[in-house]
Motif scaffolding. Sequence first.
Motif: not given
Ligand SMILES: NC(=O)c1ccc[n+]([C@@H]2O[C@H](COP(=O)([O-])OP(=O)(O)OC[C@H]3O[C@@H](n4cnc5c(N)ncnc54)[C@H](O)[C@@H]3O)[C@@H](O)[C@H]2O)c1
Length: 497
Positions: A8-14, A33-36, A40-42, A85-90
């Motif tokens: 898993l790449i990215g460990g935010g909400v999703i 996920d680079p976030d410290q 805690a979130r997990l 992959e669940s990194g930021p939507e950019r």
């Molecule tokens: N929030 C929603 O309801 C939702 C629903 C479906 C899909 N999504 C999609 O899921 C993806 C993530 O959304 P989210 O809501 O979890 O965002 P989020 O901001 O909660 O999480 C994004 C995570 O990516 C991490 N990140 C940043 N740079 C990184 C890197 N280089 N390598 C690894 N991790 C990195 C951040 O630290 C952060 O924890 C997006 O593409 C979004 O479109 C979001």
Amino acid sequence: MRINTAGLIGGGVIGSAWAARLLINAVNVRIYDPDQELPARLDKVLNNALRAYRKMTLAPVDLRGELQIVDSIEEAVCGADFIQESGPERIDLKQQLFREIASYAGNEVVIASSSSGLLPSDMQQGIKNPERVVVGHPFNPVYLLPLVEIVGGQQTSEQAIRHAEEFYSGIGMHPLVVKKEVQAFLADRMMEALWRESLHLLNEGVATADELDQAIAYGPGIRWAFMGPYLTYRIAGGEGGMHHFMSQFGPSLKWPWTRFDGPDLTDDLLNRVTEQSDRQAQGRSISELEQKRDDCIVSILQGLRVNETSAGQTLAQYEEKLYRISHTDDQASARFSDHDFSQPLQLHSGVVPPEWVDYNRHMTESSYLRAIGDASDALFQLIGVNEEYHKQGFSYFSVETHLIHQGEIMAGEAFYFQTQILGLDTKRLHVNHAMHATGDHRILATGEQMLLHVNTRESRSCPAAPAIMERLKKIYEGQRNLELPVNCGRSIQMPGS
Ligand SMILES: NC(=O)c1ccc[n+]([C@@H]2O[C@H](COP(=O)([O-])OP(=O)(O)OC[C@H]3O[C@@H](n4cnc5c(N)ncnc54)[C@H](O)[C@@H]3O)[C@@H](O)[C@H]2O)c1
């Protein structure tokens, strides 16, 4: 295709909610996920997921996979069987992540993006083995909602789509393949239309955020849990069905009451939305709101399961898998020797689901029988009367049950059973299940049962297999010195008669 480990790449909400779903499904997770704040979130999301699952199902639920938080993309994806992959939507960031992921991942490993609307064709450009890239778009909370939209890009192979479909189905989801690659896919396209209209209505001062939410939650939202606009409008057309509906209401599509462009995101609109949303939350934290949301989703899924409809069907099939992964033969024998047979066995526990409650607002009598049956099932799993044994044509049937009610329990309250074997021979098994409330251990009910071992192909009783008898005897011998449960053998009679 067996997926043992997911990267898993990215460990935010999703991303953290993907981790929860995967671990519950016995998939090992390596997450970067680079976030410290990730650990805690997990921790919080995994607890929320377990809490919700234990309300949703009586199947034994645990984090069966192994979780590893790693320090680089390389560590997360090397040797993984599936990547999400669940990194930021950019798009620029996703492209960079995909290039790096693809350089370390196995050549045939599917790389899926959780993106809510970016095109997979843009993410797969210029990367190694672009044919394995898909979008696997989930819905929040990923551990509860079954929908995942699968979208392929111009270079994606059919095989990658099929692999993703198979993988997501295997972890209790409902994969929906979007045949044509379009931005924002299906569900978000429809949700955005609703969001846009609601912002116009708020911006024009027609209604507040809370009133607009009420307009969905008390009406159409309830229907949308099991049918979308097409089935809804078909029924709305009465006996004339969709044709009648469209003839009657079709012209309104052209009336000037919908706004195709979003309102300008002015400071004034942003402030009013934020201020009204804060007022609507009434001081409740995001954590409180998340738990309430999860509880309500669980109630809806349980209701749909009873009706064998849409996401309820997915849940019913998923539960079979949850039982399967918790009751493999090896685990059963490991668990067998773990027990202290000098005590009543604590094998089954759960939380009273809303559909078990009657007009007195407490658990209804038929549900006690169901819960006692589940306690017997848990005993059967322990002694090896499992799916495999059933396939060989053998099982236990209940022939007599004596149920005594001693306390009340309400929806959402937790309970556990204590099980004691009172007697046995090769064909009969006499057991007592005592049901207790988890909080204060008060007794709620007892269920004394006589169970008969049967050959299900010939519909007649027959001796249990030696391995089953051996386990039963071990428990019986161990519990022999326990006192008999108070109500055992009691019959119904008037006091003093
Ligand atoms: N929030 C929603 O309801 C939702 C629903 C479906 C899909 N999504 C999609 O899921 C993806 C993530 O959304 P989210 O809501 O979890 O965002 P989020 O901001 O909660 O999480 C994004 C995570 O990516 C991490 N990140 C940043 N740079 C990184 C890197 N280089 N390598 C690894 N991790 C990195 C951040 O630290 C952060 O924890 C997006 O593409 C979004 O479109 C979001």
